[in-house]
Design an enzyme around this catalytic site. Sequence first.
Site, short mmCIF file in Angstrom:
data_model
loop_
_atom_site.label_atom_id
_atom_site.label_comp_id
_atom_site.label_asym_id
_atom_site.label_seq_id
_atom_site.Cartn_x
_atom_site.Cartn_y
_atom_site.Cartn_z
N GLU A 155 -9.76 6.13 3.30
CA GLU A 155 -10.61 4.87 3.78
C GLU A 155 -9.55 4.01 3.98
OE1 GLU A 155 -10.02 5.41 0.49
OE2 GLU A 155 -9.28 3.52 0.06
N SER A 205 1.49 -9.81 -1.07
CA SER A 205 1.12 -8.28 -0.81
C SER A 205 1.51 -7.89 0.61
CB SER A 205 -0.40 -8.28 -1.47
OG SER A 205 -1.11 -9.02 -0.43
N LYS A 226 0.66 -1.26 -0.10
CA LYS A 226 -0.03 0.07 0.05
C LYS A 226 1.06 1.25 0.15
CE LYS A 226 -4.18 -1.81 0.46
NZ LYS A 226 -4.43 -2.86 1.28
C1 LIG Z 1 -5.24 -3.86 1.12
C2 LIG Z 1 -4.47 -5.20 1.07
C3 LIG Z 1 -4.92 -5.99 -0.15
C4 LIG Z 1 -6.10 -5.60 -0.89
O1 LIG Z 1 -6.00 -4.37 -1.85
P1 LIG Z 1 -5.64 -4.38 -3.23
O2 LIG Z 1 -6.01 -3.11 -3.77
O3 LIG Z 1 -6.63 -5.58 -4.13
O4 LIG Z 1 -4.23 -4.86 -3.48
C5 LIG Z 1 -4.17 -7.09 -0.38
N1 LIG Z 1 -3.32 -7.49 0.65
C6 LIG Z 1 -2.94 -6.77 1.48
C7 LIG Z 1 -1.72 -7.28 2.25
C8 LIG Z 1 -3.64 -5.66 1.74
O5 LIG Z 1 -2.96 -4.82 2.84
#
Ligand SMILES: *Cc1c(COP(=O)(O)O)cnc(C)c1O
Length: 399
Positions: free
Chosen positions: A117, A383, A95
Amino acid sequence: MTKNTFKEIKIDERGFYGEFGGAYVPEMLHRNVEELQKCYLDILNDAEFQKEFRDLLKNYVGRATPLYHAKRLSEKYNTRIFLKREDLCHTGAHKVNNTIGQILLAKRLGKKRIIAETGAGQHGVATATVCALMGMECLVYMGEVDIARQAPNVARMKMLGTKVVPALSGSRTLKDATNEAIRDWLSNPEDTHYIIGSVVGPHPYPDLVARLQSVISEEMLEQMPIQTGQKLPDVVMACVGGGSNAAGAFYHFINEPSVRLIAAEAAGLGVNSGETAATITLGKSGILHGSKSFLIQTDDGQIVEPYSISAGLDYPGVGPLHAHLAATGRADYLPVTDDEAMKSVIELSRLEGIIPALESAHAFALLEKCTFKPDDVVAICLSGRGDKDLQTYMKHLEI
Ligand SMILES: *Cc1c(COP(=O)(O)O)cnc(C)c1O
């Protein structure tokens, strides 16, 4: 963003990817959104912006993140699996790539106040972090349910000097927090920049966020030959909430037809259980939060409250880029249930010594659902890290 190695993903001048996207905003926000539309590409392509952005990504976020060969996981699935380690970014997820870019953009627009948000709290933390870094006032809207299940991230935001405002309407999750943030922006259009946390919202946000996150696949392009001995991966996989980490991981491969793109969306208790966030599998075209995309909705167009064990995937919509990639068949979007994701959490923890975020675990559950050749290079976007989810894991595992 600055490299010449990719072909730009085409949106038209109104911000449509095929039939999805656009900017459906109330009159009061036209000026803000138009201001952004007019200047975002010039700012992003400005040499000074790029210098500052790249410097912060390197020295503050800790990029480039590794492309790690997960040998034991590879052995189990009889293919070659590489993890793009966004979990190692400062603040624990991808993020921050976006919030660093958007805070620099907000500064150049002369904005004094930042709103955002958040669902799992990762975007809230990433926003609070860059606001502290730049000395900007910051207010984050978060659903009351998410505040309860993501306590560590709420504490982090407060530590960083951000005000966390609970959203009390609807399912009291991400969609409702987004509604509150939009309402705030309507009341404060002059001095406030709204940092949207995913590839959603009115044009130019989906394109803006995708470009900022495209650093993920940009690095992969450089790392591939060194780590895998081939130029391109055979498969790229990611989880999709709004779709920003997937957009970043797919970005430079979208126009490379040999690369299979597969995404996991949260099926919650099951696609047909009524307790799900499987937007693309179930969704129909509609408008939410300023753009046209797939949404889970009733026959008469009411949004169905989404559900997923993972707060970051608990959203009834999906970015228009993904609606387009799904509609055109360029990428596959497969539903993954809570239980399947939880199984992958344990598997990755025990096989590789990496505790993933619950969101990211959805992408790893695709390993069971797809078939790969032994010499395939399968790149998975990890992610985020699982620290924020430990409470959920302990409850689930009864530890
Ligand atoms: C917020 C988040 C997501 C989902 O958001 P995307 O915009 O789809 O990437 C996925 N993995 C993690 C670790 C997150 O914090």
